[in-house]
Design an enzyme around this catalytic site. Structure first.
Site: not given
Ligand code: GLN
Length: 307
Positions: A243, A63, A66, A261, A191
């Site tokens: 998060y 991530s 992102k 992760v 993705y």
């Protein structure tokens, strides 16, 4: 700042807790990674590198991609990004479906999976119109990190693709609300490829220095974002980058950060440096356990924080 001494001290202090937590196993290929690893790196705005542990070992950025995806979309599309994705912390797990239904297919923020899928869709549309959608994000990261051989791990990408049922559900759901323009399969594939990009701590610390330098890549002088946009990305990292643990992270660490992760966390000190820590075992929100503690130690020992 004597960062080398600080990193050596952190490395020695975290040794007993390296491996505490759980390696991500819902992507089968990531379950094979040994939890007993730790690396940390700092790259300052003059390009000076400080590092300790396995800071040269490549890992799956997951991530953290992102952050680069949002930067590229913001760079290309400007504020229109916010018509399709929000800017609020989610207070839910990164792969939660339920919130999307309440909010009618508009993800809370670009750093949860649903938000990143929308950003991926924007990038696909943009690059398809110009040719070369494939690997557009990798080319962008190579430029930020000043390194030509950054790529992605095909086995990790395939492994996630084969098990991407939940992300596919989210993408279909958003498509039903008209918030995806490309085919669901194409968005999921791009993705997964982006999440499977491999980098080490030194590369990642270097690749985020532009966010510590008002949007300008320090060694090339290239302006990626204007000062206001860079400030906004940093604000989103602080509020949404880790998060459901973002509040606790701000409390303990006090820096803009983005986790993945794969066990990596990038962070930065505005006006000073980019930072990356990596240790694959995760706490329950999906952030590196030893990595968060190392960052907490870094800001405590150095006295640096954005507050
Ligand atoms: N590829 C992972 C997923 O979609 C990324 C999640 C993460 O790093 N938090 O579930």
């Amino acid at each position: 700042m004597e960062y080398q001494t600080i990193l050596d001290r952190i490395h020695a202090a975290v040794k007993p807790i390296i491996g505490t937590g759980k390696v991500a196993s819902y992507i089968p290929e990531l379950a094979k990674v040994s939890p007993d690893q730790f690396g940390i790196a700092i790259v300052d705005l003059e390009g000076k590198v400080y590092q300790a542990g396995a800071a040269d070992t490549p890992f799956s950025i997951q991530s953290i991609s992102k952050l680069f995806g949002l930067t590229l979309a913001f760079h290309l599309e400007g504020d229109s990004v916010w018509s399709r994705v929000g800017r609020e912390p989610s207070g839910s797990p990164f792969n939660s479906l339920v919130q999307l239904e309440y909010e009618r297919g508009k993800p809370r923020n670009p750093f949860i999976n649903a938000g990143a899928l929308v950003v991926t869709d924007m990038l696909l549309t943009h690059h398809a119109a110009r040719g070369g959608a494939e690997n557009a994000l990798i080319r962008f990261i190579r430029k930020l990190g000043n390194k030509d051989d950054i790529g992605f791990d095909r086995a990790v990408a395939q492994s996630e693709l084969r098990t991407a049922h939940r992300n596919t559900a989210m993408a279909n759901f958003m498509k039903s609300f008209g918030n995806l323009n490309n085919d669901v399969e194409d968005v999921i594939e791009a993705y997964c490829r982006n999440c499977a990009i491999e980098m080490n701590c030194v590369d990642l610390a270097r690749a985020v220095t532009f966010l510590a330098n008002r949007g300008v890549v320090p060694w090339s002088g290239e302006k990626i974002l204007d000062e206001g946009a860079a400030k906004r990305i940093n604000a989103l990292m602080l509020t949404c980058g880790t998060y459901d643990a973002a509040g606790d992270f701000a409390f303990r660490v006090g820096l803009p950060a983005k986790s993945g992760v794969g066990g990596g966390i990038v962070a930065l000190i505005p006006g000073e440096c980019g930072i990356c820590v990596w240790s694959p075992a995760l706490e329950t929100s999906g952030n590196s356990y030893a990595g968060s503690i190392a960052l907490e130690m870094l800001t405590s020992i150095s006295g640096r924080s954005i507050f």
